[in-house]
Design a protein around this motif. Structure first.
Motif, PDB file in Angstrom:
ATOM      1  N   SER A  51       0.822  -1.218   0.000  1.00 19.16           N
ATOM      2  CA  SER A  51       0.000   0.000   0.000  1.00 19.16           C
ATOM      3  C   SER A  51       0.855   1.267   0.000  1.00 19.16           C
ATOM      4  CB  SER A  51      -0.942   0.015   1.206  1.00 19.16           C
ATOM      5  OG  SER A  51      -0.217   0.035   2.418  1.00 19.16           O
ATOM      6  N   PHE A  52       2.144   1.151   0.324  1.00 16.29           N
ATOM      7  CA  PHE A  52       3.030   2.315   0.229  1.00 16.29           C
ATOM      8  C   PHE A  52       3.356   2.648  -1.221  1.00 16.29           C
ATOM      9  CE2 PHE A  52       4.073   0.949   4.613  1.00 16.29           C
ATOM     10  CZ  PHE A  52       3.896   2.152   5.267  1.00 16.29           C
ATOM     11  N   THR A  53       3.113   1.699  -2.126  1.00 19.91           N
ATOM     12  CA  THR A  53       3.363   1.918  -3.550  1.00 19.91           C
ATOM     13  C   THR A  53       2.063   2.125  -4.310  1.00 19.91           C
ATOM     14  OG1 THR A  53       5.318   0.487  -3.397  1.00 19.91           O
ATOM     15  CG2 THR A  53       4.483   0.977  -5.610  1.00 19.91           C
ATOM     16  N   PHE A  54       1.105   1.208  -4.090  1.00 19.92           N
ATOM     17  CA  PHE A  54      -0.218   1.293  -4.709  1.00 19.92           C
ATOM     18  C   PHE A  54      -1.198   1.731  -3.622  1.00 19.92           C
ATOM     19  CE2 PHE A  54       2.274  -1.801  -7.035  1.00 19.92           C
ATOM     20  CZ  PHE A  54       2.059  -1.455  -8.361  1.00 19.92           C
ATOM     21  N   HIS A  55      -1.537   3.010  -3.622  1.00 18.22           N
ATOM     22  CA  HIS A  55      -2.219   3.583  -2.455  1.00 18.22           C
ATOM     23  C   HIS A  55      -3.600   2.986  -2.212  1.00 18.22           C
ATOM     24  CE1 HIS A  55      -3.837   6.150  -5.711  1.00 18.22           C
ATOM     25  NE2 HIS A  55      -4.921   6.212  -4.955  1.00 18.22           N
ATOM     26  N   GLY A  56      -4.195   2.349  -3.215  1.00 17.82           N
ATOM     27  CA  GLY A  56      -5.511   1.750  -3.005  1.00 17.82           C
ATOM     28  C   GLY A  56      -5.473   0.387  -2.340  1.00 17.82           C
ATOM     29  N   SER A 319      10.627   6.062  12.129  1.00 12.59           N
ATOM     30  CA  SER A 319      10.184   7.238  11.383  1.00 12.59           C
ATOM     31  C   SER A 319      10.178   6.960   9.885  1.00 12.59           C
ATOM     32  CB  SER A 319      11.095   8.420  11.699  1.00 12.59           C
ATOM     33  OG  SER A 319      10.715   9.554  10.957  1.00 12.59           O
ATOM     34  N   ARG A 320      11.200   6.281   9.401  1.00 10.28           N
ATOM     35  CA  ARG A 320      11.255   5.954   7.970  1.00 10.28           C
ATOM     36  C   ARG A 320      10.045   5.114   7.559  1.00 10.28           C
ATOM     37  NH1 ARG A 320      16.399   6.215   5.167  1.00 10.28           N
ATOM     38  NH2 ARG A 320      18.014   7.122   6.511  1.00 10.28           N
ATOM     39  N   PHE A 321       9.686   4.154   8.400  1.00  7.99           N
ATOM     40  CA  PHE A 321       8.583   3.280   8.026  1.00  7.99           C
ATOM     41  C   PHE A 321       7.250   4.024   8.063  1.00  7.99           C
ATOM     42  CE2 PHE A 321       5.264   0.113   8.799  1.00  7.99           C
ATOM     43  CZ  PHE A 321       5.476  -0.711   7.699  1.00  7.99           C
ATOM     44  N   LEU A 322       6.970   4.715   9.149  1.00  7.43           N
ATOM     45  CA  LEU A 322       5.678   5.378   9.282  1.00  7.43           C
ATOM     46  C   LEU A 322       5.501   6.497   8.261  1.00  7.43           C
ATOM     47  CD1 LEU A 322       5.260   5.570  13.164  1.00  7.43           C
ATOM     48  CD2 LEU A 322       4.087   4.046  11.577  1.00  7.43           C
ATOM     49  N   ASN A 323       6.607   7.137   7.881  1.00  4.17           N
ATOM     50  CA  ASN A 323       6.526   8.297   6.995  1.00  4.17           C
ATOM     51  C   ASN A 323       6.943   7.981   5.558  1.00  4.17           C
ATOM     52  OD1 ASN A 323       5.720  10.200   9.085  1.00  4.17           O
ATOM     53  ND2 ASN A 323       7.782   9.894   9.900  1.00  4.17           N
ATOM     54  N   ARG A 324       6.930   6.708   5.227  1.00  2.00           N
ATOM     55  CA  ARG A 324       7.228   6.221   3.878  1.00  2.00           C
ATOM     56  C   ARG A 324       8.529   6.797   3.322  1.00  2.00           C
ATOM     57  NH1 ARG A 324       7.199   6.816  -1.427  1.00  2.00           N
ATOM     58  NH2 ARG A 324       6.431   5.106  -2.769  1.00  2.00           N
ATOM     59  N   LYS A 325       9.631   6.323   3.903  1.00  2.00           N
ATOM     60  CA  LYS A 325      10.956   6.659   3.397  1.00  2.00           C
ATOM     61  C   LYS A 325      11.671   5.353   3.043  1.00  2.00           C
ATOM     62  CE  LYS A 325      10.254  11.017   4.420  1.00  2.00           C
ATOM     63  NZ  LYS A 325       9.985  12.006   3.349  1.00  2.00           N
ATOM     64  N   PRO A 326      11.315   4.779   1.904  1.00  2.00           N
ATOM     65  CA  PRO A 326      11.877   3.462   1.565  1.00  2.00           C
ATOM     66  C   PRO A 326      13.361   3.539   1.250  1.00  2.00           C
ATOM     67  CG  PRO A 326      10.671   4.350  -0.307  1.00  2.00           C
ATOM     68  CD  PRO A 326      10.423   5.289   0.847  1.00  2.00           C
ATOM     69  N   PHE A 327      14.063   2.437   1.460  1.00  2.00           N
ATOM     70  CA  PHE A 327      15.425   2.345   0.967  1.00  2.00           C
ATOM     71  C   PHE A 327      15.391   2.266  -0.559  1.00  2.00           C
ATOM     72  CE2 PHE A 327      17.008   0.055   5.038  1.00  2.00           C
ATOM     73  CZ  PHE A 327      17.106   1.276   5.682  1.00  2.00           C
ATOM     74  N   LYS A 328      16.413   2.805  -1.174  1.00  2.00           N
ATOM     75  CA  LYS A 328      16.579   2.682  -2.617  1.00  2.00           C
ATOM     76  C   LYS A 328      17.255   1.350  -2.937  1.00  2.00           C
ATOM     77  CE  LYS A 328      14.872   6.444  -4.450  1.00  2.00           C
ATOM     78  NZ  LYS A 328      13.874   6.431  -5.538  1.00  2.00           N
ATOM     79  N   SER A 329      17.231   0.997  -4.217  1.00  2.00           N
ATOM     80  CA  SER A 329      17.792  -0.306  -4.567  1.00  2.00           C
ATOM     81  C   SER A 329      18.404  -0.279  -5.944  1.00  2.00           C
ATOM     82  CB  SER A 329      16.705  -1.381  -4.528  1.00  2.00           C
ATOM     83  OG  SER A 329      15.784  -1.224  -5.592  1.00  2.00           O
ATOM     84  N   VAL A 330      19.254  -1.255  -6.181  1.00  2.00           N
ATOM     85  CA  VAL A 330      19.792  -1.493  -7.500  1.00  2.00           C
ATOM     86  C   VAL A 330      19.810  -2.994  -7.713  1.00  2.00           C
ATOM     87  CG1 VAL A 330      22.198  -1.555  -6.759  1.00  2.00           C
ATOM     88  CG2 VAL A 330      21.637  -0.978  -9.118  1.00  2.00           C
ATOM     89  N   GLU A 331      19.502  -3.402  -8.922  1.00  2.00           N
ATOM     90  CA  GLU A 331      19.549  -4.816  -9.244  1.00  2.00           C
ATOM     91  C   GLU A 331      21.007  -5.251  -9.398  1.00  2.00           C
ATOM     92  OE1 GLU A 331      17.718  -7.886 -12.615  1.00  2.00           O
ATOM     93  OE2 GLU A 331      17.171  -5.754 -12.602  1.00  2.00           O
ATOM     94  N   TYR A 332      21.323  -6.421  -8.882  1.00  2.00           N
ATOM     95  CA  TYR A 332      22.667  -6.962  -9.069  1.00  2.00           C
ATOM     96  C   TYR A 332      22.579  -8.361  -9.660  1.00  2.00           C
ATOM     97  CZ  TYR A 332      22.016  -9.693  -4.751  1.00  2.00           C
ATOM     98  OH  TYR A 332      21.553 -10.566  -3.800  1.00  2.00           O
ATOM     99  N   SER A 333      23.710  -8.833 -10.109  1.00  2.00           N
ATOM    100  CA  SER A 333      23.768 -10.157 -10.729  1.00  2.00           C
ATOM    101  C   SER A 333      25.011 -10.868 -10.233  1.00  2.00           C
ATOM    102  CB  SER A 333      23.819 -10.019 -12.257  1.00  2.00           C
ATOM    103  OG  SER A 333      25.036  -9.402 -12.642  1.00  2.00           O
TER     104      SER A 333
END
Length: 446
Positions: A51-56, A319-333
């Motif tokens: 729900s942090f990404t798709f608000h519905g 605070s990060r969780f409640l206020n929607r501060k997600p970690f960023k990411s990069v795909e690795y192989s």
């Protein structure tokens, strides 16, 4: 065994955004819905951090479970109307199995904890085992309601969840590669996330389902509807369930719970406000009452309190969780995986403790599995029944399904604080960091 099932004097209906009217005809089903253990599912989101990404995506395990019940009811109605058993060995549908199937469908998720799979990972719980415990424990209202029908009904319903129930038709209604559970969550999750590619022709699939001695098959004329379902499932996993931002919030939640547990283990959490709700989980001494007290709201209350914690990491992650501060990411192989330990150390040198601010997250799904005699566990493959009565496995006649068969899809991601993407001139950002930045520039950061 045939049960004497009390019917409601008047059918009750639930108005549902996915299935329209959901019909409740048996008193035991309505009683189970009204039990306190089932009502708890109103307070557990179906999709956790999605729900942090798709608000519905605010729908609950409660609505999903009732939807699974209704699809199972429709399957039972179809089987009884079109494929009723005439004798004990004909492999057709014995409607005496209906109440076990309906109860198992309704209760299949009753053991889910708050934020489901993230919570399971941290506290080593298993929602299917808890589901069986809730059904069979004489401490629950659910158990008492089932026992009023028959003393053996709780064990039978629990065995469907455990996949040990002797009738494979009932088990496959609830758990297979195309079952009531999956069909409801795909349609429901698509509806609430607004992703139309998750929609498929449910009515056509239900009409094509047929019972036989080893479970459930599909009429060959319905092959394209089954193909469509599998493609929809594939798309939902790639576009919704594996969304990098949702996973970024899941990583924050995982690290938040890990920090709280680590503080407790070192006798530092008790110095700050802590009620009894999480104590049993920290101590690994959980009974059924402890488990049933928890829901998403309870955890969110903890996170709100912990925003004032004297521990800086717990305070920040809350605070990060409640206020929607997600970690960023990069795909690795496999080609870039060797950089990850160095990158984790760089994150730590920048002021973030790597145990709580870096993580790898791997999400893979097998869209369709085919039988492999070398495997210890195989999913129930989808069989089609042809006009001459012979069976054929779906992927052998469907090029689309063959393309998906036995091939895992997904990705592996390295998660880190967003500030690590900013331009840095500090010497701690060495050649490995620059090499990884080059990798980031060549891949979309989400």
């Amino acid at each position: 065994m045939a049960y004497e099932i009390e019917m409601l004097p008047k059918e009750k209906v639930f108005l549902d955004p996915v299935h329209n009217y959901i019909h409740i005809q048996h008193k035991v089903i309505l009683d189970l819905i009204n039990s306190k253990e089932f009502q708890r599912l109103r307070r557990v989101k179906q999709l956790g951090t999605t729900s942090f990404t798709f608000h519905g995506a605010e729908h609950s395990r409660f609505t999903h479970s009732i939807g699974v019940y209704d699809i199972t009811r429709q399957i039972c109605d179809n089987f009884q109307r079109n494929y009723p058993s005439k004798n004990e060995n004909d492999g057709l549908w014995n409607d005496d199995e209906r109440i076990v199937a309906l109860c198992a469908a309704l209760l299949h998720d009753v053991g889910h904890g708050p934020y489901s799979h993230t919570f399971e990972h941290i506290f080593d719980t298993d929602h299917e085992k808890w589901t069986q415990e809730i059904i069979t424990s004489d401490k629950t209202e659910i158990n008492q309601i089932l026992k009023k029908v028959s003393p053996d009904l709780p064990d039978k319903v629990a065995s469907v969840i455990a996949k040990t129930y002797p009738n494979p038709q009932v088990v496959q209604m609830i758990s297979s590669q195309i079952d009531a559970d999956r069909m409801d969550y795909l349609l429901r999750d698509a509806y609430f996330t607004g992703t139309e590619y998750g929609m498929f022709d449910l009515k056509r699939i239900l009409r094509m389902m047929r019972p036989y001695s080893q479970g459930i098959v599909f009429d060959a004329s319905g092959m394209h509807a089954v193909e469509d379902y599998l493609i929809c499932r594939y798309q939902m996993y790639q576009q919704v369930y594996f969304h990098p931002v949702s996973r970024g919030m899941e990583v924050v939640l995982t690290k938040l719970l890990k920090r709280a547990k680590d503080l407790f283990d070192t006798n530092q959490l008790e110095k700050f406000e802590l009620s009894n709700f999480l104590m049993p989980f920290f101590r690994n001494d959980v009974d059924i009452d402890d488990y049933l007290r928890l829901d998403d709201g309870i955890l969110n209350t903890y996170f709100s309190i912990w925003q004032d914690s004297p521990d800086a990491i717990l305070r920040d992650l809350s605070s990060r969780f409640l206020n929607r501060k997600p970690f960023k990411s990069v795909e690795y192989s496999s080609d870039t995986e060797h950089l990850l330990p160095t990158l984790a150390n760089i994150v730590e040198n920048a002021g973030f403790e790597k145990n709580y601010y870096t993580s790898t997250n791997t999400n893979f799904d097998l869209p369709y599995d085919i039988y492999d005699p070398k495997k210890q566990k195989n999913r129930t493959q989808i069989e089609l029944v042809q006009a001459d009565g012979t069976f054929i496995e779906l992927s052998t006649v469907s090029p689309l399904v063959e393309a998906l068969s036995g091939r895992f899809t997904g990705d592996e991601r390295f998660y880190f604080p967003k500030s690590m993407l900013k331009n840095q001139t500090n010497d701690i950002f060495n050649d490995a960091y620059l090499e990884f930045q080059s990798h980031i520039r060549n891949n979309k950061i989400i």
